[in-house]
Design a protein around this motif. Structure first.
Motif, PDB file in Angstrom:
ATOM      1  N   ARG A 254      85.780  49.286  23.785  1.00 19.87           N
ATOM      2  CA  ARG A 254      86.479  50.011  22.719  1.00 19.87           C
ATOM      3  C   ARG A 254      85.937  51.442  22.644  1.00 19.87           C
ATOM      4  NH1 ARG A 254      85.595  48.308  17.234  1.00 19.87           N
ATOM      5  NH2 ARG A 254      83.966  46.962  18.058  1.00 19.87           N
ATOM      6  N   ALA A 255      84.621  51.557  22.853  1.00 15.25           N
ATOM      7  CA  ALA A 255      84.003  52.878  22.733  1.00 15.25           C
ATOM      8  C   ALA A 255      84.555  53.831  23.785  1.00 15.25           C
ATOM      9  CB  ALA A 255      82.492  52.752  22.875  1.00 15.25           C
TER      10      ALA A 255
ATOM     11  N   MET B  85      85.465  42.306  27.064  1.00 20.27           N
ATOM     12  CA  MET B  85      86.500  43.061  26.344  1.00 20.27           C
ATOM     13  C   MET B  85      87.038  42.277  25.161  1.00 20.27           C
ATOM     14  SD  MET B  85      88.497  44.913  29.458  1.00 20.27           S
ATOM     15  CE  MET B  85      89.702  45.727  28.414  1.00 20.27           C
ATOM     16  N   ALA B  86      87.145  40.950  25.323  1.00 19.42           N
ATOM     17  CA  ALA B  86      87.635  40.117  24.218  1.00 19.42           C
ATOM     18  C   ALA B  86      86.688  40.181  23.024  1.00 19.42           C
ATOM     19  CB  ALA B  86      87.795  38.680  24.697  1.00 19.42           C
TER      20      ALA B  86
ATOM     21  N   ALA C  86      86.270  57.169  22.649  1.00 17.68           N
ATOM     22  CA  ALA C  86      85.654  58.442  23.002  1.00 17.68           C
ATOM     23  C   ALA C  86      86.607  59.308  23.812  1.00 17.68           C
ATOM     24  CB  ALA C  86      84.371  58.186  23.794  1.00 17.68           C
ATOM     25  N   LEU C  87      87.216  58.725  24.819  1.00 12.20           N
ATOM     26  CA  LEU C  87      88.038  59.530  25.717  1.00 12.20           C
ATOM     27  C   LEU C  87      89.331  59.992  25.075  1.00 12.20           C
ATOM     28  CD1 LEU C  87      85.948  58.608  27.765  1.00 12.20           C
ATOM     29  CD2 LEU C  87      87.778  58.198  29.392  1.00 12.20           C
ATOM     30  N   LYS C  88      89.862  59.166  24.163  1.00 14.59           N
ATOM     31  CA  LYS C  88      91.164  59.535  23.585  1.00 14.59           C
ATOM     32  C   LYS C  88      91.034  60.330  22.290  1.00 14.59           C
ATOM     33  CE  LYS C  88      93.770  55.808  25.711  1.00 14.59           C
ATOM     34  NZ  LYS C  88      94.133  54.402  25.582  1.00 14.59           N
ATOM     35  N   GLU C  89      89.997  60.012  21.503  1.00 12.13           N
ATOM     36  CA  GLU C  89      89.962  60.607  20.161  1.00 12.13           C
ATOM     37  C   GLU C  89      88.888  61.667  19.976  1.00 12.13           C
ATOM     38  OE1 GLU C  89      89.561  57.375  17.394  1.00 12.13           O
ATOM     39  OE2 GLU C  89      91.069  56.199  18.456  1.00 12.13           O
TER      40      GLU C  89
ATOM     41  N   VAL D 118      79.305  55.321  19.090  1.00 14.44           N
ATOM     42  CA  VAL D 118      80.676  55.829  19.190  1.00 14.44           C
ATOM     43  C   VAL D 118      81.592  55.021  18.259  1.00 14.44           C
ATOM     44  CG1 VAL D 118      82.654  56.101  20.737  1.00 14.44           C
ATOM     45  CG2 VAL D 118      80.351  56.683  21.528  1.00 14.44           C
ATOM     46  N   ASN D 119      81.452  53.710  18.287  1.00 15.46           N
ATOM     47  CA  ASN D 119      82.336  52.852  17.490  1.00 15.46           C
ATOM     48  C   ASN D 119      82.097  53.000  15.995  1.00 15.46           C
ATOM     49  OD1 ASN D 119      83.755  51.702  19.606  1.00 15.46           O
ATOM     50  ND2 ASN D 119      82.177  50.144  19.950  1.00 15.46           N
TER      51      ASN D 119
END
Lengths: 450, 322
Positions: A28-29, A22-23, A33-36, A220-221
């Motif tokens: 991030r994807a 994660m660092a 994806a889920l939020k935007e 996605v990113n």
């Protein structure tokens, strides 16, 4: 330096752990994806990326996803095909061992795009270490809230499971994989119906290769257009190539599609040339099932154009003078290699792995293996060579699944390009046999010291 | 507009309802229909495995006039409106069929002279029509360890062509299937895994569905060549099945009882083991008359005499009057 999409963070220490992952920009994807994004937007992005299936067939992934029957009220499934068993191909294993979270992240985003609430990763049974790594990674993802109920507060649920296979090559065929996943004998199904309509437990299902799914987070990113700008023509993005054989630096390389084959073989950034300064003889460019090409046809197409590492360029010339990118198992043979012995070895594999469901493959693969064994061990006849071509022709395209084709293509191509070697085996069996028993090859059965 | 789909097979057209397969349409058309070794219409999900029924689709449908890229198995491919199929007229199909028959025969023991199935064997018929005169196969043929699957059915695994028909039959006709296909590739075999016998009331039907001599009737073993025996339609009241059977007679003795098969070699009504194995007395049955056998079969007609009518034998009045 060429763009890296999958292996970008390979060198980061501890990338297997979710915190380090994660660092370095991991997951991030998932949140993006889920939020935007809506699932349909995601499918459109993947379509725009031009991403093609990395398991061998090269079918456009976005199109495969859009075939999924979304009207039916049955649950939908995403299955990741990690039953990598093609001789010469070891890219998926490498990816899952090094960066397991990349696959998990891809599974979450792809499942969201398809509306699947249960997804499976079907891993080849022999790769126990990979299975343990993936299970640990999944447990970490659950703990962080990337899997389970209501992921990141978006209301989307996903359960992800790892299923070890029994170690059968045939279970890498998508419908055999589904049968195996359902707990049945791993026999390929008759198609149609295709899995997109009736797959796992009769429900709409998408089956994708590990590398395909692992490419989704980057798309996605960065967007589908950015992915499509990498690569060449319809071969967009990057591809993992597992290079092996008699080369100086065997291993897994991420290349931008469109790289010249010559550069891939001889550049120090990739294979580094042929080991011990020998001459290149032939290459199987996409895993054992694709046609073998001699030196002059792998470096240049029949038309004299430089051969490139892309779906189109490697297939240029059809099966007469071309091959396939396949799964990216790049097997290099140097001047010492015996094509007959190699072909016997491949055929032995397909004979062993045929499921035995349909007649041409069940009987034909064994027949070819026995004839090749005879030729290789000095009991061949001239008529055997044409017999092999004819048997291969009668298998190709006549079977339920592509295993029959995969068994027939190497035979047809090896005889097409190296017929003189087969004839030499028939004419001078002793010298060919002596070369193998005292030369380049290890004994199939070890000879005891006196 | 009618819902019927028009399909053309070898130049002859027929209209069939949606969902019909090419094989079914070809059978309705009559003439030369594709052979089938694994497809069995009364059993669900069979087909697609043996590949002898491959045909060429020269035109997929009216809307899509392109040919299909590969030969397709006619038993599982559904027809579309305007489909054009080439069966016997396509050299490509005949060549492929030749190849498949060769594959089926390379590991077949070809022990027809001692095989009880000879004369009513689908593989014999198929190789008569599509096989080579000589084999190109010089390697050893595969062998299996013999297993005993009970008192009624004899298993000869070497003759098996792995059509899976008996597996589907056991699945669909009997309460519990105890046999299946073990192992993989060309060493896969029909077996019961822990060597138990196949015992249930309908297990005898696996003999009838077997296209070759892999599963034969143990009570009929070596009694008579099938073309010397005389088949009669007969029936009895049975509480388990329809009781409609074919009796195979040697003189006045019933040497075998089988289910009735239609012109495609498929059983029309499955029968129970009780009728098949336990009723071998003429007095058990009402005989209806000689069975019609298709003219191509070696089990030809023209050799019938009336069975000796004794008070013990119930012969239908209609048959006697004829």
């Amino acid at each position: 330096m060429a763009t890296k999409i999958l292996l970008e963070n390979l060198a980061v220490e501890g990338i297997r752990a979710i915190d380090t992952y994660m660092a370095n920009g991991g997951y991030r994807a998932v949140s993006k994806a889920l939020k935007e994004m809506s699932p349909d937007q995601l499918v459109e992005e993947v379509k725009a990326s031009g991403l093609r299936g990395r398991g061998g067939a090269g079918f456009p992934t976005g199109m495969k996803w859009s075939f999924l029957d979304k009207k039916s009220d049955k649950p939908r499934y995403l299955v990741c095909n990690a039953d990598e068993s093609e001789p010469g191909t070891f890219k998926d294993r490498y990816l899952m061992e090094r960066i397991p979270h990349l696959l998990i992240e891809g599974m979450i985003t792809a499942s969201y795009a398809l509306g699947a609430n249960t997804s499976y990763i079907y891993v080849r049974g022999e790769m126990m270490s990979v299975i343990r790594l993936l299970e640990r990674a999944i447990a970490e993802a659950y703990a962080k809230g990337f899997l389970g109920k209501n992921i990141l507060g978006s209301g989307y649920d996903l359960e992800l499971y790892v299923q070890p296979g029994g170690g059968a090559y045939i279970c890498g065929e998508e419908t055999a994989l589904l049968e195996s996943l359902e707990g049945k004998r791993g026999n390929p199904r008759n198609k149609p119906p295709f899995p997109a309509v009736s797959g796992l437990y009769g429900c709409p299902t998408v089956i994708n290769n590990v590398e395909t799914i692992a490419s989704v987070p980057w798309i996605v990113n960065n967007g589908g257009a950015a992915y499509a700008s990498i690569g060449l023509g319809k071969s967009t993005g990057t591809k993992l190539i597992s290079a092996c054989g008699n080369i100086r630096q065997p291993g897994v390389y991420e290349i931008e599609l469109g790289l010249p084959v010559e550069e891939f073989i001889y550049s120090d950034a990739y294979c580094g040339g042929i080991a011990e300064g020998r001459e290149l003889k032939a290459v199987v460019p996409g895993g054992s099932s694709v046609p073998i090409l001699p030196k002059e046809l792998i470096l240049k197409t029949a038309a004299g154009e430089p051969r490139l590492m892309s779906y189109e360029s490697l297939a240029d010339g059809g099966f007469v003078s071309g091959s396939m990118l396949g799964s990216g198992g790049f097997i290099v043979f140097d001047e010492r290699a015996c094509i007959v012995r190699n072909l016997w070895n491949f055929t032995r594999f397909y004979h062993h792995e045929s499921c035995g469901q349909c007649s041409p493959c069940r009987e034909g693969t064994g027949w070819m293996e026995k004839v090749l064994h005879r030729i290789e061990h000095g009991h061949g006849k001239m008529s055997d060579i044409d017999l092999l071509v004819d048997v291969a022709k009668h298998i190709e395209g006549k079977t339920i699944c592509p295993l029959g084709d995969a068994a027939a293509w190497p035979v047809g191509s090896a005889i097409r390009h190296f017929r003189d070697e087969f004839e030499a085996h028939v004419k001078h069996p002793d010298s060919c046999l002596a070369k193998h028993l005292h030369g380049a090859y290890a004994h199939a059965v070890p000879i005891m010291e006196p | 507009m009618s819902d019927l789909l028009k399909v053309t097979i070898d130049g002859k057209s027929i209209e069939v309802p949606p969902g019909t397969t090419i094989m079914q349409a070809a059978r309705q058309l009559g003439g030369k229909y594709p052979p089938a070794m694994c497809y069995y219409e009364p059993l669900k999900n069979t087909g697609g495995k043996c590949r002898v029924c491959l045909v060429k689709v020269a035109q997929t449908s009216e809307a899509n006039p392109r040919p299909m890229p590969k030969l397709v198995a006619s038993c599982i491919t559904r027809v579309e409106h305007g489909m054009v199929v080439e069966n016997e007229t396509s050299p490509e199909v005949l060549d492929a069929r030749n190849g498949v028959v060769e594959f089926l025969l390379i590991n077949h023991p070809l022990d027809c002279p001692v095989c009880d199935q000879a004369g009513e064997c689908d593989l014999q018929n198929l190789s008569y029509e599509h096989g080579h005169e000589q084999t190109r196969y010089e390697e050893g043929r595969r062998e299996f360890e013999r297993i005993d699957i009970g008192p009624y059915v004899q298993l000869h695994m070497t003759r098996c062509i792995l059509c899976y028909r008996c597996v589907y039959a056991a699945d669909q006709l009997t309460g519990q299937r105890v046999h299946g296909v073990l192992n993989r590739g060309d060493v896969s075999e029909i077996g019961t895994y822990i060597q138990q016998s196949i015992e249930n009331e309908f297990s005898g039907n696996i003999i009838d569905v077997c296209p070759v001599g892999a599963l034969t009737d143990k009570t009929y073993r070596f009694k008579q060549r099938v073309w010397f025996s005389k088949p009669f339609d007969a029936h009895r009241d049975c509480d388990k099945c329809c009781g409609k059977v074919v009796l195979w007679m040697k003189g006045d003795a019933i040497i075998r009882v089988t289910a009735r098969k239609n012109e495609f070699g498929e059983v029309t009504d499955f029968i129970c083991n009780d009728c098949r194995f336990e009723h071998k007395q003429a007095s058990d049955w009402s005989i209806e008359g000689p069975r019609d056998i298709i003219p191509e079969s070696v089990i030809g007609a023209n050799k019938y005499e009336l069975p000796v009518v004794s008070p013990a034998v119930n012969v239908d009045a209609k048959f006697v009057s004829e």
